[in-house]
Scaffold this motif. Sequence first.
Motif, mmCIF file in Angstrom:
data_model
loop_
_atom_site.group_PDB
_atom_site.id
_atom_site.type_symbol
_atom_site.label_atom_id
_atom_site.label_comp_id
_atom_site.label_asym_id
_atom_site.label_seq_id
_atom_site.Cartn_x
_atom_site.Cartn_y
_atom_site.Cartn_z
ATOM 1 N N LYS A 1 0.817 -1.135 0.142
ATOM 2 C CA LYS A 1 0.100 0.107 -0.073
ATOM 3 C C LYS A 1 0.735 1.181 0.136
ATOM 4 N N ALA A 2 0.472 2.348 -0.582
ATOM 5 C CA ALA A 2 1.015 3.722 -0.762
ATOM 6 C C ALA A 2 0.133 4.839 -0.903
ATOM 7 N N ILE A 3 0.519 5.821 -0.105
ATOM 8 C CA ILE A 3 -0.433 7.006 -0.057
ATOM 9 C C ILE A 3 0.363 8.134 -0.226
ATOM 10 N N GLU A 4 0.249 9.073 -1.167
ATOM 11 C CA GLU A 4 0.918 10.225 -1.132
ATOM 12 C C GLU A 4 0.338 11.223 -0.394
ATOM 13 N N LEU A 5 1.159 11.656 0.577
ATOM 14 C CA LEU A 5 0.643 12.639 1.759
ATOM 15 C C LEU A 5 0.834 14.086 1.255
ATOM 16 N N THR A 6 1.774 14.257 0.624
ATOM 17 C CA THR A 6 2.098 15.679 -0.123
ATOM 18 C C THR A 6 2.558 15.424 -1.743
ATOM 19 N N GLY B 1 9.307 16.314 -4.686
ATOM 20 C CA GLY B 1 8.616 16.972 -3.833
ATOM 21 C C GLY B 1 7.442 16.257 -3.105
ATOM 22 N N SER B 2 7.264 15.070 -3.421
ATOM 23 C CA SER B 2 6.345 14.463 -2.952
ATOM 24 C C SER B 2 6.580 13.600 -1.416
ATOM 25 N N ARG B 3 5.727 13.393 -0.533
ATOM 26 C CA ARG B 3 5.878 12.523 0.636
ATOM 27 C C ARG B 3 4.867 11.407 0.759
ATOM 28 N N LEU B 4 5.596 10.415 0.443
ATOM 29 C CA LEU B 4 4.807 8.966 0.553
ATOM 30 C C LEU B 4 4.808 8.355 1.693
ATOM 31 N N VAL B 5 3.658 7.543 2.182
ATOM 32 C CA VAL B 5 3.887 6.498 3.382
ATOM 33 C C VAL B 5 3.561 5.248 2.586
ATOM 34 N N VAL B 6 4.233 4.235 3.019
ATOM 35 C CA VAL B 6 4.384 2.944 2.188
ATOM 36 C C VAL B 6 4.257 1.786 3.123
ATOM 37 N N SER B 7 3.401 1.018 2.966
ATOM 38 C CA SER B 7 3.270 -0.235 3.884
ATOM 39 C C SER B 7 3.727 -1.499 3.150
ATOM 40 N N ILE B 8 4.703 -2.016 3.544
ATOM 41 C CA ILE B 8 5.341 -3.202 2.658
ATOM 42 C C ILE B 8 5.530 -4.342 3.445
ATOM 43 N N PRO B 9 4.495 -5.420 2.874
ATOM 44 C CA PRO B 9 4.639 -6.776 3.481
ATOM 45 C C PRO B 9 5.917 -7.687 3.205
ATOM 46 N N THR C 1 5.974 -6.413 8.722
ATOM 47 C CA THR C 1 5.359 -5.486 7.586
ATOM 48 C C THR C 1 6.367 -4.132 8.172
ATOM 49 N N LEU C 2 6.705 -3.626 6.912
ATOM 50 C CA LEU C 2 7.665 -2.361 6.839
ATOM 51 C C LEU C 2 6.827 -0.989 6.713
ATOM 52 N N VAL C 3 7.302 -0.088 7.247
ATOM 53 C CA VAL C 3 6.529 1.330 6.896
ATOM 54 C C VAL C 3 7.547 2.044 6.637
ATOM 55 N N PHE C 4 7.312 2.916 5.676
ATOM 56 C CA PHE C 4 8.466 3.799 5.166
ATOM 57 C C PHE C 4 7.664 5.215 4.983
#
Length: 135
Positions: free
Chosen positions: A30-35, A96-104, A124-127
């Motif tokens: 899963k990945a979400i673009e925060l900015t 310039g983007s900030r992502l939060v990624v959940s990596i199984p 699960t890793l979170v970056f």
Amino acid sequence: MAEQMPKVNAEFGSTPVIEFPTPEAPKGLKAIELTEGDGPMVRRGDTVTVNYHGVVWGKDTPFDSSFDRHQPASFGIGVGQVIKGWDQTVPGHNVGSRLVVSIPPEYGYGSRGVPQAGIGGDDTLVFVIDIISTR
């Protein structure tokens, strides 16, 4: 999906603060673009420069953080130089983007994990990833 993902301060360049909504990580990559940045788009095969903060789901202490080192990292993306979770989520986002990624594990370090970094085979890793430049 956003409600399953960790809450992270969205300000690009600020040291990430991560809050986990549940003890269980969401299934899959899963990945979400925060900015959303307004720079060039990252493409597979580019060399990206990023700041990142990596934690095991549910933990407070990072196993690796370029923010803590005050030293961004650069590497080829989409070409197997980093874990699959990065190769599949970073391309397509702008500088310039900030992502939060959940990596199984299957998109991270697999069933062996990285014990010396405190990463188990089923973690699960979170970056949080700030994309600084691409070329």
